[in-house]
Enzyme design. Sequence first.
Site, mmCIF file in Angstrom:
data_model
loop_
_atom_site.group_PDB
_atom_site.id
_atom_site.type_symbol
_atom_site.label_atom_id
_atom_site.label_comp_id
_atom_site.label_asym_id
_atom_site.label_seq_id
_atom_site.Cartn_x
_atom_site.Cartn_y
_atom_site.Cartn_z
ATOM 1 N N GLU A 26 9.671 -88.448 16.265
ATOM 2 C CA GLU A 26 9.053 -89.504 15.457
ATOM 3 C C GLU A 26 8.815 -90.741 16.293
ATOM 4 O O GLU A 26 7.794 -91.419 16.131
ATOM 5 C CB GLU A 26 9.957 -89.831 14.259
ATOM 6 C CG GLU A 26 9.324 -90.731 13.215
ATOM 7 C CD GLU A 26 9.560 -92.229 13.437
ATOM 8 O OE1 GLU A 26 9.005 -93.041 12.680
ATOM 9 O OE2 GLU A 26 10.328 -92.578 14.375
ATOM 10 N N ASP A 50 15.388 -87.951 16.674
ATOM 11 C CA ASP A 50 15.238 -88.570 18.000
ATOM 12 C C ASP A 50 15.433 -90.073 17.929
ATOM 13 O O ASP A 50 15.284 -90.698 16.872
ATOM 14 C CB ASP A 50 13.876 -88.249 18.607
ATOM 15 C CG ASP A 50 12.709 -88.835 17.819
ATOM 16 O OD1 ASP A 50 12.705 -88.699 16.569
ATOM 17 O OD2 ASP A 50 11.793 -89.423 18.442
#
Length: 412
Positions: free
Chosen positions: A179, A84
């Site tokens: 994350e 991400d």
Amino acid sequence: MSAYKNLVPRFLRYVKVNTRSDEFSDTIPSSPREVAFLKDLAKELTQIGLSEVNYNPENGYVTALLPSNTTAVVPTIGFIAHVDTADFNAEGVNPQIHENYDGTSVIKLDPAGKYVLDPAEFPNLKNYQGHTLITTDGTTLLGADDKAGVAEIITAMEYLINHPDILHGDIKVGFGPDEEIGTGADHFDVQAFNADFAYTVDGGPLGQLEFETFNAAGAHVVIAGKNVHTSAAKGVMINAIQLGIDFQNALPQDQTPETTSGREGFYHLMRFEGTVEQTTLDYIIRDFKRDGLETRKAIMQQVADDLNHQYQNRIQLTLKDQYYNMVDIIKEHMSVVEIAEAAMQALNITPDETPVRGGTDGSKLSFMGLPTPNLFAGGENMHGRYEYVSTDTMEKATDVILKISELNVQQH
């Protein structure tokens, strides 16, 4: 010519896909675009020849195994990266390639020159003389955080598959979501991953080897005001916006990200929204010492208590720990650091072990039983339009992954 012909094309392909995580989502992963990317990644891992490729719908992680090709009994290593990207525009990423950068010139990101990488503002550019740089076009982030790490890990595994003369033990790889919103590692299945130690490949410039991070907490403040007509407000109105200002001003003003460095912690007001009737504030709190984090939380609670005493309990403060300093775990497993140091030194890379003013998934994973320092992936100016990465540094990050895998056999 690079030994890793697929490294840069792989990275360019990855960054063009929007995988921005969504902090307001309650799903795992937080965004369906992450799921789609991770499932495509699983297909790629199968195609290059990895074993036990699995997408876990419960936590969003893709994991795979490169089986040992040695009879030696050696620890199983893990290499982990997140897919991400951060809270900046990630739609329509259009990477720009600048070959043989001279280390001094201003780089135009957009044709009009509204956004530029200027060594006067970004002095680290001087470290990249002769390098090929990949930048944004000024409208998005790049996504080197952490698709550089993803590309480097997969390229290293591909290289080992194609060069079976390089001896290595079992290697596990893991790619996960979320994350950037601090929740991805919460759901990681350490037992199923079954590695003895691991590395996240999620750091910045050449040589970074991070095993000391902040301790971290978040704070959410909700303030209830009392709104009446301004003509009759005296002694009656309670302006929630003003109470929010008072709350912020009561915190130490010399302990913010923009006023601290090194091992100094901070309070960071990330969001301030509201009306006279209701206002919310969101903070992150950081300190390298665990008792320092507790002190900061206590100070914030005292500010809330004082304002509640004055304004009839109109402030609701919620504090939540996010992660802790991984050095508290890593110090008992320094061999994990030492093998990475040896790998870098063998490649004439000087390890930079400066404590990271942030955290990685490795912070949580270490406390979950998997000692996980962080290796450099190459990105600079992450989380915004000025992000860039050196392809030369990406190649060296791939070299380090390979060398760690080799040394793991040679040292056992």
